[in-house]
Write a protein that holds these residues in place. Structure first.
Motif, mmCIF file in Angstrom:
data_model
loop_
_atom_site.group_PDB
_atom_site.id
_atom_site.type_symbol
_atom_site.label_atom_id
_atom_site.label_comp_id
_atom_site.label_asym_id
_atom_site.label_seq_id
_atom_site.Cartn_x
_atom_site.Cartn_y
_atom_site.Cartn_z
ATOM 1 N N VAL A 41 4.283 0.319 -5.702
ATOM 2 C CA VAL A 41 2.861 0.308 -5.369
ATOM 3 C C VAL A 41 2.065 0.490 -6.647
ATOM 4 N N GLY A 45 -2.369 2.528 -4.293
ATOM 5 C CA GLY A 45 -1.168 2.728 -3.494
ATOM 6 C C GLY A 45 -0.890 4.202 -3.285
ATOM 7 N N GLN A 48 -5.864 1.665 2.839
ATOM 8 C CA GLN A 48 -5.385 0.642 1.914
ATOM 9 C C GLN A 48 -5.710 -0.722 2.485
ATOM 10 N N PRO A 60 0.786 -1.239 0.000
ATOM 11 C CA PRO A 60 0.000 0.000 0.000
ATOM 12 C C PRO A 60 0.818 1.289 0.000
#
Length: 405
Positions: A325, A332, A404, A304
């Motif tokens: 990410v 992300g 996330q 994340p």
């Protein structure tokens, strides 16, 4: 979804992998490779470059030919093994055998692998060159060569072996050069190997659902900000620094303060490297510190956060960091901890990357986006490890970023 006349077994595997849409690089590169063109492909990290060349190469392999037909080279053992795993997954239930050839492994065992007549070789240039010189790896049947992360391949100690490997193959070979960043040096190398290159570039704005943010601060405040970030529930972040000596110091201090950290060294052994990566993915580690070199080629699914302690000097470095990410369209966040001087440098990167940087803060155990109706002073006040104050001005409000998963 067009199947580009790929083999039935490949199409079946694509469906099993729940791939329902090609990424931009796959959509552009697969037809060109199937047409036999030499290509140089630039596409951000995490956009599916490996499948972009693996899938068409499988279509072009003659299963009745016993000698190696495809050689794929990568700059790190980690990346070699990742590519090897992808090729293995897509060659199940076929007569196409694949072998991994890397330095540091037992040569005799690798010679035994070659006796099994693999059609695809995935490896490091140094060991491939060594086996060619020992006359254990026959290259006269190789018709396709892939240079993955070509910009890094030409920086390795083995770079001198690359032209010799190409010359050991047939003159009508097909050459494929892939990287997230095709530097002028990489392009020059590609042109020296091929006189008829097709260039494919995917927009550097990145395909992933990535938020690029910054937290303004002083250098002395970065450790406390890292502590706050590391304290967030279920935090998993890869933390980059330009200075490898800074990593150990920060990790040690944060571990002492109860934050689960680890350091990814480029010199870590295979087992140690695998362990620190697994610990991050499992949640045993919250912050994994790394340099650009050590992190090259790692594939952490659903990571994340990426945090940068120092703004990278070059836009290529930022591309590779942020590419950890948002892989294959996942969500992300990139958090850049920046001093006033670093902020100016960070913003010089956005023109090339076509990025927009959001101002962030860490408050109440969350990373939050600061939304401003007018310009505010870009400074974070951190005193005596106190929590960052919540902005209560009617002209400012702090919007919480969606958590996330």
């Amino acid at each position: 979804m067009e199947h580009f006349q790929l083999t039935e077994k490949t199409i079946l595997k694509i469906k099993e992998s729940n791939i329902t849409k090609w990424t931009s690089v796959q959509e552009k590169a697969i037809p060109a490779i199937l047409e036999g063109k030499d290509v140089v492909v630039q596409s951000p990290t995490g956009t599916g470059k490996t499948l972009a060349y693996v899938l068409p190469l499988l279509k072009l392999i003659d299963e009745n030919e016993e000698n190696p037909q495809v050689v794929i080279m990568a700059p790190t053992r980690e990346l070699v093994m990742q590519i090897f795993q992808v090729v293995q997954d897509y060659t199940q239930n076929t007569n196409i055998k694949v072998a991994s050839i890397v330095g540091g492994a037992d040569v005799k065992r690798q010679v035994e692998k070659l006796k099994q007549k693999p059609k695809i070789i995935v490896g490091s240039p140094g060991r491939i060159s060594q086996l060619i010189k020992l006359k254990k790896l026959k290259m006269h049947g190789v018709k396709k060569i892939v240079f993955d992360e070509v910009d890094e391949l030409i920086k390795t100690d083995d770079q001198k072996d690359l032209p010799q490997i190409v010359k050991a193959t047939l003159k009508d070979r097909q050459l494929l050069f892939f990287s997230a960043t095709i530097t002028p040096q990489a392009m020059q190398f590609a042109k020296e190997q091929s006189t008829n290159l097709t260039e494919i570039t995917v927009d550097q704005s990145l395909e992933g659902n990535i938020m690029h943010g910054f937290i303004p601060c002083e250098e002395r405040e970065k450790l406390e900000l890292l502590r706050r970030i590391g304290s967030i529930q279920n935090m998993k972040a890869l933390v980059f620094s330009n200075d490898p000596f800074k990593l150990e110091g920060y990790a040690s201090k944060l571990n002492f303060r109860g934050i689960k950290t680890a350091v990814l060294h480029s010199k870590l052994g295979k087992m140690e490297r695998s362990k620190v990566l697994k610990d991050l993915q499992s949640g045993k580690t919250s912050l994994l510190f790394s340099t650009d070199v050590a992190a090259r080629g790692i594939d952490l699914q659903d990571l994340p956060y990426v945090v940068t302690l120092d703004v990278p000097e070059k836009v290529e470095q930022y591309t590779h960091r942020s590419g950890r990410v948002g892989r294959m369209g996942n969500q992300g966040t990139v958090i850049n901890l920046v001093t006033p001087r670093e902020k100016k440098h960070l913003f010089t990167l956005r023109g090339t990357q076509k990025l927009f940087f959001e101002q962030l803060s860490v408050t109440h155990g969350e990373v939050r986006k600061v939304e401003m109706s007018e310009k505010v002073e870009d400074k974070v006040s951190i005193e005596n490890n106190k929590k960052l104050p919540t902005n209560k001005s009617p002209k400012n409000n702090v919007k919480k970023i969606k958590k996330q998963k």
